[in-house]
Write a protein that holds these residues in place. Structure first.
Motif, mmCIF file in Angstrom:
data_model
loop_
_atom_site.group_PDB
_atom_site.id
_atom_site.type_symbol
_atom_site.label_atom_id
_atom_site.label_comp_id
_atom_site.label_asym_id
_atom_site.label_seq_id
_atom_site.Cartn_x
_atom_site.Cartn_y
_atom_site.Cartn_z
ATOM 1 N N HIS A 59 25.043 61.062 69.164
ATOM 2 C CA HIS A 59 25.683 60.784 67.877
ATOM 3 C C HIS A 59 26.108 59.326 67.743
ATOM 4 N N GLU A 60 25.617 58.461 68.617
ATOM 5 C CA GLU A 60 25.951 57.041 68.566
ATOM 6 C C GLU A 60 24.651 56.249 68.648
ATOM 7 N N PHE A 61 24.330 55.503 67.595
ATOM 8 C CA PHE A 61 23.121 54.697 67.668
ATOM 9 C C PHE A 61 23.151 53.559 66.656
ATOM 10 N N ILE A 62 22.358 52.548 66.944
ATOM 11 C CA ILE A 62 22.095 51.449 66.021
ATOM 12 C C ILE A 62 20.583 51.297 65.937
ATOM 13 N N GLY A 63 20.113 50.683 64.871
ATOM 14 C CA GLY A 63 18.673 50.567 64.751
ATOM 15 C C GLY A 63 18.234 49.865 63.489
ATOM 16 N N VAL A 64 16.966 50.013 63.187
ATOM 17 C CA VAL A 64 16.333 49.311 62.078
ATOM 18 C C VAL A 64 15.833 50.332 61.055
ATOM 19 N N VAL A 65 16.160 50.102 59.802
ATOM 20 C CA VAL A 65 15.687 50.975 58.730
ATOM 21 C C VAL A 65 14.174 50.797 58.576
ATOM 22 N N GLU A 66 13.462 51.896 58.654
ATOM 23 C CA GLU A 66 12.010 51.877 58.515
ATOM 24 C C GLU A 66 11.559 52.287 57.120
ATOM 25 N N GLU A 67 12.323 53.193 56.490
ATOM 26 C CA GLU A 67 11.918 53.736 55.203
ATOM 27 C C GLU A 67 13.161 54.280 54.510
ATOM 28 N N VAL A 68 13.186 54.222 53.188
ATOM 29 C CA VAL A 68 14.324 54.760 52.440
ATOM 30 C C VAL A 68 13.826 55.657 51.313
ATOM 31 N N GLY A 69 14.661 56.636 50.946
ATOM 32 C CA GLY A 69 14.342 57.519 49.834
ATOM 33 C C GLY A 69 14.533 56.832 48.496
ATOM 34 N N ALA A 70 14.029 57.458 47.455
ATOM 35 C CA ALA A 70 14.012 56.849 46.124
ATOM 36 C C ALA A 70 15.404 56.586 45.557
ATOM 37 N N GLU A 71 16.413 57.338 46.013
ATOM 38 C CA GLU A 71 17.766 57.169 45.463
ATOM 39 C C GLU A 71 18.677 56.304 46.332
ATOM 40 N N VAL A 72 18.154 55.754 47.415
ATOM 41 C CA VAL A 72 18.957 54.882 48.279
ATOM 42 C C VAL A 72 19.050 53.508 47.626
ATOM 43 N N ALA A 73 20.289 53.035 47.423
ATOM 44 C CA ALA A 73 20.496 51.815 46.631
ATOM 45 C C ALA A 73 20.934 50.604 47.444
ATOM 46 N N THR A 74 21.514 50.811 48.616
ATOM 47 C CA THR A 74 22.130 49.691 49.329
ATOM 48 C C THR A 74 21.367 49.269 50.579
ATOM 49 N N LEU A 75 20.279 49.932 50.906
ATOM 50 C CA LEU A 75 19.548 49.653 52.138
ATOM 51 C C LEU A 75 18.076 49.437 51.833
ATOM 52 N N SER A 76 17.429 48.642 52.702
ATOM 53 C CA SER A 76 16.009 48.359 52.552
ATOM 54 C C SER A 76 15.349 48.387 53.920
ATOM 55 N N PRO A 77 14.053 48.648 53.971
ATOM 56 C CA PRO A 77 13.355 48.557 55.256
ATOM 57 C C PRO A 77 13.572 47.182 55.899
ATOM 58 N N GLY A 78 13.813 47.197 57.194
ATOM 59 C CA GLY A 78 14.088 45.965 57.916
ATOM 60 C C GLY A 78 15.560 45.703 58.155
ATOM 61 N N ASP A 79 16.449 46.424 57.439
ATOM 62 C CA ASP A 79 17.888 46.230 57.667
ATOM 63 C C ASP A 79 18.282 46.737 59.055
ATOM 64 N N PHE A 80 19.153 45.977 59.697
ATOM 65 C CA PHE A 80 19.705 46.389 60.988
ATOM 66 C C PHE A 80 21.027 47.098 60.713
ATOM 67 N N VAL A 81 21.199 48.325 61.214
ATOM 68 C CA VAL A 81 22.322 49.154 60.792
ATOM 69 C C VAL A 81 23.038 49.799 61.972
ATOM 70 N N ILE A 82 24.316 50.118 61.717
ATOM 71 C CA ILE A 82 25.149 50.900 62.631
ATOM 72 C C ILE A 82 25.320 52.281 62.013
ATOM 73 N N ALA A 83 25.126 53.315 62.825
ATOM 74 C CA ALA A 83 25.291 54.688 62.356
ATOM 75 C C ALA A 83 26.576 55.271 62.935
ATOM 76 N N PRO A 84 27.610 55.484 62.120
ATOM 77 C CA PRO A 84 28.822 56.141 62.625
ATOM 78 C C PRO A 84 28.509 57.554 63.109
ATOM 79 N N PHE A 85 29.406 58.113 63.919
ATOM 80 C CA PHE A 85 29.119 59.437 64.480
ATOM 81 C C PHE A 85 29.284 60.574 63.476
ATOM 82 N N ALA A 86 29.792 60.269 62.273
ATOM 83 C CA ALA A 86 29.877 61.265 61.206
ATOM 84 C C ALA A 86 29.041 60.813 60.021
ATOM 85 N N ILE A 87 28.380 61.765 59.380
ATOM 86 C CA ILE A 87 27.583 61.514 58.187
ATOM 87 C C ILE A 87 28.484 61.695 56.973
#
Length: 358
Positions: A59-87
């Motif tokens: 439940h702890e990871f960081i990584g690179v956005v590869e693809e986003v859904g049609a309604e995602v507004a703040t992220l793009s492929p190539g963004d480096f992101v932190i994923a909190p342990f809660a969604i």
């Protein structure tokens, strides 16, 4: 792709599974560049019943956005992101209040279904991230290629702590309202306990007593800000803390273990009018709160699962400029195929916290 599954106590395997993929227009697909094993992962490692279908882990990871859904507004492929342990959705009343762990649309990684489909675990090559706009935090100034390879290892490790342990230690201190002049006792010398020490020091605590008996960990705790170390446990540990505090106890007690003996120790060392803040995942259902434990001393009991999403932007600048180095809690780096050995190392207390590079 490869992903980690647990099939029962002590039975961790890395499997070939179908590739993670978008399931909702609000999803993002993240390629994991670093993940880790959490102390809380050891709870099912000790007690999980035999489960033929297995359960995804991490439940702890960081990584690179590869693809986003049609309604995602703040992220793009190539963004480096932190994923909190809660969604979390980022929109409901609890998210707006900074309590993302109670999000009405979200939940936790490895859940059967969030936003219409199962959410996998971070100990994998890639993860489907539901409610991506509310969940993920883009790291400013870091492109995907930089985050993948060009960033130095120390910074990557510190960024990874923002997905859980640093924010959890911060939550412990924040919920206890640690402030200038406080005497703080931290129960537990695991990664969260050490982050609680670091956070209490940042919040101005005058004295920090770390209760732990692993010398390599408590030495790091001293570097993070602990002024005293108490290795004794139980009655002896309580007596030692009381001796250090003139018989009164600590103003704030940060419990980072989750087992009943740690709670009992916390009750024994908190001073009248003090606060116990629990962030260790409780492995018990009942705990004394009556006259002889909390009520008679006017003690406040607080804590809970840390809404780390609420803290990342606040803690990120110190990590990026190197003035705070929480990533020092990692003492072993392994590949994804070696995750079962990483569990064994943490369970045997050979490693404090294991970083995984898929």
């Amino acid at each position: 792709m490869k992903a980690t599954y647990m099939f029962g106590a002590g039975d961790v395997r890395v499997l070939d599974v179908p590739d993670a993929a978008l399931q909702s227009p609000r999803d993002a697909l993240v390629r994991v560049t670093s993940a880790c094993i959490c102390g809380s992962d050891l709870h099912p490692y000790h007690s999980m019943p035999s489960t033929p279908e297995g359960k995804s882990m991490g439940h702890e990871f960081i990584g690179v956005v590869e693809e986003v859904g049609a309604e995602v507004a703040t992220l793009s492929p190539g963004d480096f992101v932190i994923a909190p342990f809660a969604i979390s959705c980022g929109e409901c009343e609890f998210c707006r209040e900074g309590l993302q762990t109670s999000c009405v649309r979200g939940g936790f990684w490895n859940a059967p279904a969030i936003d219409g489909a199962p959410s996998g675990g971070g100990q994998a090559e890639a993860v489907r991230v539901p409610l991506a706009d509310g969940t993920l935090v883009k790291v400013p100034g870091v492109a995907g290629a930089d985050g993948d390879a060009a960033r130095d290892d120390a910074l990557v490790a510190s960024l990874l702590t923002l997905s859980d342990v640093y924010g959890t230690g911060w939550h412990a201190a924040r919920m206890a309202r640690v402030g200038a002049g406080d005497t703080v006792a931290v129960v537990g010398d695991g990664a969260v306990g050490l982050m609680a020490v670091l956070s209490a020091r940042q919040m101005g605590a005058e004295r920090i007593i770390l209760m732990g008996r692993h010398r390599d960990r408590t030495d790091l705790g001293r570097e993070f800000g602990a002024t005293d170390v108490v290795a004794e446990r139980g009655t002896e540990g309580i007596e030692r803390v009381l001796e250090l505090t003139g018989g009164h106890g600590a103003h704030k007690v940060l419990e980072a273990v989750g087992h009943m003996p740690a709670y009992g120790q916390s009750v024994g060392i908190v001073r009248p009018g003090g606060v116990i803040s629990r962030v260790g995942v409780p492995q018990y259902e009942e705990a004394p709160v009556g006259f002889g434990s909390l009520f008679g001393k006017n003690v406040t009991l607080t804590g809970g699962p840390a809404p780390v999403r609420a803290y990342i932007e606040q803690l990120l600048p110190g990590v990026l400029d190197g003035s705070v180095q929480p990533g020092r809690v990692f003492d072993r780096v392994i590949g994804l195929d070696d995750v079962p050995e990483g569990y064994k190392a943490m369970d045997a207390r050979v490693s404090l916290k294991v970083l995984v590079r898929p």
